[in-house]
Design a protein around this motif. Structure first.
Motif, mmCIF file in Angstrom:
data_model
loop_
_atom_site.group_PDB
_atom_site.id
_atom_site.type_symbol
_atom_site.label_atom_id
_atom_site.label_comp_id
_atom_site.label_asym_id
_atom_site.label_seq_id
_atom_site.Cartn_x
_atom_site.Cartn_y
_atom_site.Cartn_z
ATOM 1 N N ASP A 122 0.823 -1.205 0.000
ATOM 2 C CA ASP A 122 0.000 0.000 0.000
ATOM 3 C C ASP A 122 0.858 1.257 0.000
ATOM 4 O OD1 ASP A 122 -2.227 -1.551 -0.050
ATOM 5 O OD2 ASP A 122 -2.829 -1.182 2.018
ATOM 6 N N GLY A 123 1.974 1.219 0.737
ATOM 7 C CA GLY A 123 2.863 2.377 0.783
ATOM 8 C C GLY A 123 3.457 2.695 -0.578
ATOM 9 N N ILE A 124 3.846 1.648 -1.326
ATOM 10 C CA ILE A 124 4.373 1.861 -2.681
ATOM 11 C C ILE A 124 3.305 2.510 -3.563
ATOM 12 C CG2 ILE A 124 5.290 0.728 -4.739
ATOM 13 C CD1 ILE A 124 6.347 -1.490 -2.896
ATOM 14 N N PHE A 125 2.077 2.034 -3.432
ATOM 15 C CA PHE A 125 0.985 2.576 -4.243
ATOM 16 C C PHE A 125 0.717 4.036 -3.887
ATOM 17 C CE2 PHE A 125 -3.548 3.512 -4.671
ATOM 18 C CZ PHE A 125 -3.701 3.358 -6.038
ATOM 19 N N TYR A 126 0.650 4.362 -2.582
ATOM 20 C CA TYR A 126 0.417 5.753 -2.174
ATOM 21 C C TYR A 126 1.508 6.669 -2.726
ATOM 22 C CZ TYR A 126 -2.676 3.610 1.343
ATOM 23 O OH TYR A 126 -3.658 2.896 1.974
ATOM 24 N N LYS A 127 2.735 6.220 -2.592
ATOM 25 C CA LYS A 127 3.877 7.016 -3.052
ATOM 26 C C LYS A 127 3.815 7.218 -4.561
ATOM 27 C CE LYS A 127 8.963 6.709 -3.072
ATOM 28 N NZ LYS A 127 9.176 6.276 -4.454
ATOM 29 N N LEU A 128 3.513 6.153 -5.280
ATOM 30 C CA LEU A 128 3.435 6.210 -6.740
ATOM 31 C C LEU A 128 2.342 7.169 -7.200
ATOM 32 C CD1 LEU A 128 4.091 4.948 -9.581
ATOM 33 C CD2 LEU A 128 2.350 3.232 -9.040
ATOM 34 N N TYR A 129 1.181 7.085 -6.576
ATOM 35 C CA TYR A 129 0.040 7.912 -6.986
ATOM 36 C C TYR A 129 0.378 9.395 -6.868
ATOM 37 C CZ TYR A 129 -4.959 9.014 -7.526
ATOM 38 O OH TYR A 129 -6.166 9.472 -7.981
ATOM 39 N N TYR A 219 5.425 3.296 5.798
ATOM 40 C CA TYR A 219 4.802 4.344 4.992
ATOM 41 C C TYR A 219 3.370 3.942 4.676
ATOM 42 C CZ TYR A 219 4.574 8.215 1.690
ATOM 43 O OH TYR A 219 4.243 9.382 1.055
ATOM 44 N N LEU A 220 2.518 4.014 5.710
ATOM 45 C CA LEU A 220 1.100 3.703 5.611
ATOM 46 C C LEU A 220 0.311 4.852 6.235
ATOM 47 C CD1 LEU A 220 1.194 -0.058 6.672
ATOM 48 C CD2 LEU A 220 0.829 0.819 4.361
ATOM 49 N N ASN A 221 -0.970 4.933 5.901
ATOM 50 C CA ASN A 221 -1.756 6.081 6.362
ATOM 51 C C ASN A 221 -2.424 5.864 7.710
ATOM 52 O OD1 ASN A 221 -3.876 4.327 5.804
ATOM 53 N ND2 ASN A 221 -4.587 5.434 4.003
ATOM 54 N N ASN A 222 -2.168 4.726 8.370
ATOM 55 C CA ASN A 222 -2.871 4.421 9.613
ATOM 56 C C ASN A 222 -2.524 5.399 10.737
ATOM 57 O OD1 ASN A 222 -3.816 2.109 8.263
ATOM 58 N ND2 ASN A 222 -1.992 0.978 8.843
ATOM 59 N N LEU A 223 -1.249 5.705 10.892
ATOM 60 C CA LEU A 223 -0.826 6.598 11.970
ATOM 61 C C LEU A 223 -1.376 8.001 11.754
ATOM 62 C CD1 LEU A 223 0.858 7.067 14.527
ATOM 63 C CD2 LEU A 223 2.832 7.496 13.055
ATOM 64 N N GLN A 224 -1.316 8.475 10.534
ATOM 65 C CA GLN A 224 -1.806 9.819 10.230
ATOM 66 C C GLN A 224 -3.316 9.900 10.417
ATOM 67 O OE1 GLN A 224 -0.474 11.174 6.441
ATOM 68 N NE2 GLN A 224 -1.478 13.160 6.580
ATOM 69 N N SER A 225 -4.031 8.904 9.911
ATOM 70 C CA SER A 225 -5.482 8.856 10.094
ATOM 71 C C SER A 225 -5.830 8.798 11.572
ATOM 72 C CB SER A 225 -6.048 7.635 9.362
ATOM 73 O OG SER A 225 -7.386 7.399 9.697
ATOM 74 N N LEU A 596 4.385 -13.847 -10.498
ATOM 75 C CA LEU A 596 3.468 -12.751 -10.757
ATOM 76 C C LEU A 596 4.233 -11.432 -10.778
ATOM 77 C CD1 LEU A 596 0.413 -12.267 -11.104
ATOM 78 C CD2 LEU A 596 0.278 -11.864 -8.663
ATOM 79 N N MET A 597 4.014 -10.663 -11.836
ATOM 80 C CA MET A 597 4.668 -9.356 -11.943
ATOM 81 C C MET A 597 3.796 -8.314 -11.253
ATOM 82 S SD MET A 597 7.509 -9.860 -13.420
ATOM 83 C CE MET A 597 8.082 -8.307 -14.103
ATOM 84 N N ARG A 598 4.108 -8.004 -10.026
ATOM 85 C CA ARG A 598 3.278 -7.086 -9.252
ATOM 86 C C ARG A 598 3.321 -5.680 -9.837
ATOM 87 N NH1 ARG A 598 0.048 -10.250 -5.968
ATOM 88 N NH2 ARG A 598 1.296 -11.962 -5.164
ATOM 89 N N ILE A 599 2.175 -5.008 -9.785
ATOM 90 C CA ILE A 599 2.053 -3.703 -10.433
ATOM 91 C C ILE A 599 2.811 -2.592 -9.706
ATOM 92 C CG2 ILE A 599 0.389 -1.904 -11.064
ATOM 93 C CD1 ILE A 599 -1.592 -4.137 -11.634
ATOM 94 N N PRO A 600 2.602 -2.360 -8.393
ATOM 95 C CA PRO A 600 3.168 -1.162 -7.763
ATOM 96 C C PRO A 600 4.679 -1.019 -7.895
ATOM 97 C CG PRO A 600 1.484 -2.122 -6.359
ATOM 98 C CD PRO A 600 1.735 -3.104 -7.452
ATOM 99 N N PRO A 601 5.505 -2.058 -7.584
ATOM 100 C CA PRO A 601 6.949 -1.841 -7.695
ATOM 101 C C PRO A 601 7.425 -1.586 -9.122
ATOM 102 C CG PRO A 601 6.477 -4.138 -7.176
ATOM 103 C CD PRO A 601 5.205 -3.397 -7.036
ATOM 104 N N LEU A 602 6.764 -2.206 -10.110
ATOM 105 C CA LEU A 602 7.155 -1.973 -11.494
ATOM 106 C C LEU A 602 6.861 -0.539 -11.915
ATOM 107 C CD1 LEU A 602 5.985 -5.301 -13.139
ATOM 108 C CD2 LEU A 602 8.324 -4.437 -13.095
ATOM 109 N N GLN A 603 5.667 -0.060 -11.606
ATOM 110 C CA GLN A 603 5.326 1.306 -11.991
ATOM 111 C C GLN A 603 6.111 2.331 -11.183
ATOM 112 O OE1 GLN A 603 1.045 0.867 -11.587
ATOM 113 N NE2 GLN A 603 0.807 1.038 -13.792
ATOM 114 N N ASP A 604 6.382 2.001 -9.936
ATOM 115 C CA ASP A 604 7.171 2.901 -9.101
ATOM 116 C C ASP A 604 8.562 3.103 -9.687
ATOM 117 O OD1 ASP A 604 7.886 4.444 -6.796
ATOM 118 O OD2 ASP A 604 8.845 2.677 -5.940
#
Length: 669
Positions: A122-129, A219-225, A596-604
């Protein structure tokens, strides 16, 4: 330029806290300065990108200066920058073991965040977005470039965009700032009831809570939320206790920021909102409901409009619309009823409508719906039981929270209402999890089987969704436990429980230190020592090399093979290239994690290259002149044509190869 922007961010948050809380201390405002400033900054970035306005370091800095200047002028005009009893902020600082230990933990958190890459999915995805949104200068581009996009509120995503805008590569450091902000706010709030000495000890107990400290490293949004929701609940409680409306404005703003991080917080915010309605009826504080309702409702409307514009086809957009209509229509009518003085009659009508609607649903539902209702009860009970077991991850501080039912008779009305607020929020979160999360392998299992599963998988269960939701109430529960256990109470109270008779203040303090020590052992053994050893063994390694490592005990890097492949592809291809990768289905015959070629690390790693998944995506491709197309193959996908291609090159891992697209397999021809 980043330094000046960061200073403006903190000043903006400090001034916002001063305006919302005119009677607050400098320490309290300082604790709120970074979270409030960061929330306002990410909202500003969202607004600029949504309206397709150019965003750059200069334009954002100018916007921050204007915002800070406007808040300063407003605060100066109202004369609220000076405290009623002014004291130099650092006048009484001296060496204290509790403070020193908190600073040491915060230093470890900062060092680890600056050293370790983002590993968690999730952290990779948040950072990428966030980074793509800022680089492409529009949020719309993210929907096209990021596969499996979801419509989530962007408060955490745009953090990485803010840091990338100033070419700062370590957005993870915000976790350490939120960790310190949470501890600072907790201490400043608690010392009002039990004094600074005891408040420091209980703040240390919060600091060493394993789940709190762990999420200061992830790097997750739990602490901030959790911080924003704690802030909203805290000032809601202060309003209930003092009836000072300014607290409700701060609470409303905080609940809005909590929803900006995770939109489901808007559902949990309905609990204090409903309790405020009943409080308004009882005490005839006509504006109270309106103050708490206004800011989150405005945000919900803005987010709904944004969702309808960018993601009209998604089901979650319709859920956002329904929630906004509930807030706008139901909340608006309640606010009007409160202002006109007939809130009691309106609340009775609303309650009868809910009971009637529920009765009609059950009566007309038929067997299928009745079976669904029974299944929901079963799923709810299983998740509730597993949730209670999972609370072991929050450490020994849970012991103080378990004392609250025994201290209920000694609580003031405001404390009782806060406890009911948190209890209903906890049960509501379990209901939400039961309704919206997918079935798990534990559904249908007996409580004995669930217990055995938990004991065998404590580490795997510690970060389950139910535990993440607990961030919204744990700091507030610990705050309430501190107030109830240590604030002066009437010793002659006829209902004084046996617990308060046998435990002196000295014994309770000794117990808190024992709980702190137990948590420290866990933190050192599971988090600090393994990460320190890892850093020692990887000193001098580059960011890419760390991404290709196996990670650490508490946060293993599941994507190291994919990062190794991605780094080679990045070196062999141009930024404008199109790259065709295997479909997201598992490759037959390949062993994890190579299947499986995971999406977030590749796009990151590969952005701004265009990634296509399987040959079907290639049919819709219309590359511009000069843009090259590459194919990535594996021995279990397309017969590894790239291995036999004249220009094929190995990716140095498990039979993966890359080559220019062979014309004989181009489906566009």
């Amino acid at each position: 330029m980043f330094f000046f922007s960061f200073v403006c961010l903190v000043v903006t948050g400090f001034l916002a806290a001063a305006l919302l809380l005119p009677s607050s201390s400098s320490g309290e405002r300082l604790s709120l300065s970074f979270p409030f400033g960061m929330g306002l900054t990410t909202l500003t970035i969202w607004a600029l990108l949504s309206f397709k306005l150019p965003i750059s370091p200069v334009s954002l800095l100018l916007t921050q200066i204007v915002m800070a200047g406007g808040l300063f002028y407003r605060a100066k005009l109202k004369g609220i920058l000076a405290e009623e009893n002014p004291q130099p902020l650092f006048s009484r600082i001296k060496f204290e073991p509790c403070v020193a230990l908190i600073l040491i933990l915060a230093a470890f958190s900062a060092i680890f965040n600056l050293f370790f890459p983002v590993y968690v999915t999730d952290g990779i995805f948040y950072k990428l977005y966030g980074e793509i949104a800022v680089q492409a200068q529009t949020i719309a581009s993210v929907k096209d470039l990021v596969a499996e996009i979801e419509n989530r509120s962007l408060g955490f995503h745009l953090l990485s965009g803010y840091f990338l805008l100033f070419d700062v590569k370590t957005p993870e450091i915000v976790q350490s700032f939120f960790y310190l902000s949470l501890l600072g706010l907790f201490y400043n709030a608690l010392k009002k009831s039990i004094g600074p000495g005891l408040a420091k000890k209980l703040t240390l107990l919060l600091a060493v809570s394993p789940m709190i400290f762990w999420h200061s490293l992830l790097y997750l949004n739990n602490l901030q939320s959790g911080f924003y929701f704690f802030c909203g609940s805290l000032y809601w409680f202060f309003f209930i206790r003092s009836k000072e409306p300014r607290y409700l404005q701060a609470s409303s703003f905080s609940f809005m920021l909590a929803s900006w991080i995770r939109y489901e917080n808007l559902v949990f915010y309905l609990v204090p909102l409903a309790l405020t309605l009943f409080f308004t009826i009882r005490h005839k504080t006509n504006k109270a409901f309106f103050y708490l309702w206004l800011i989150p409702s405005i945000f919900s409307g803005c987010w709904t409009i944004f969702s309808l514009a960018y993601y009209p086809e998604l089901r979650v957009t319709h859920q956002y619309l329904a929630l906004f209509l509930l807030l706008a229509i139901g909340g608006g009518l309640c606010a009007i009823a409160c202002a006109k003085g007939f809130a009691r009659e309106f609340a009775l009508i609303a309650l009868l409508a809910v009971i009637f609607g529920g009765g009609v649903f059950i009566a007309l539902g038929g067997p299928e719906q009745k079976d669904l209702f029974a299944k929901l009860i079963t799923v709810f009970s299983i998740r509730l039981y597993l949730n209670i077991l999972n609370k072991i991850g929050w450490g020994t501080g849970m012991i103080l929270i378990l004392l609250l039912p025994f201290l209920y008779s000694l609580m003031e009305n405001s404390e009782k209402l806060l406890l009911w607020n948190l209890a209903v929020t906890f049960l509501l979160s379990m209901a939400v999890l039961s309704l919206f999360f997918k079935a798990t392998s534990l559904d249908g299992k007996s409580f004995g089987e669930i217990t055995r599963f938990f004991l065998q998988n404590i580490g795997g269960n510690i970060n389950k969704p139910s535990n993440r939701e607990f961030f919204q109430i744990f700091p507030t529960l610990l705050f309430l436990a501190g107030v109830c256990c240590f604030a002066p109470k009437n010793s002659a109270h006829p209902g004084r429980p046996f617990l308060t008779k046998v435990l002196s203040l000295e014994k309770k303090i000794a117990g808190v230190f024992f709980l702190i020590l137990a948590n420290l052992v866990v933190i050192f053994a599971i988090f600090i020592l393994p990460r320190t050893v890892f850093m020692k063994n990887h000193l001098g390694h580059s960011h890419f090399q760390l991404q290709e490592s196996a990670g650490v005990y508490d946060s293993p890097n599941l994507y190291w093979p994919i990062y190794k492949i991605a780094h080679v592809i990045k070196a062999l291809t141009e930024k404008s290239a199109f790259i065709i990768l295997p479909t997201q289905e598992k490759l037959p015959g390949a062993e994890p994690p190579f299947d499986l070629m995971r999406i977030p690390p590749l796009q990151d790693t590969l952005y701004p290259r265009h990634l296509l998944w399987g040959m079907d995506d290639l049919k819709r491709l219309k590359p511009a002149g000069g843009q090259k197309i590459y194919l990535v193959t594996h021995k279990n996908w397309l017969g590894n044509k790239c291995m036999r291609h004249p220009q094929g090159q190995s990716l140095n891992l498990e039979s993966w190869f890359i080559c220019p697209l062979p014309p004989e397999i181009d489906p566009r021809d």
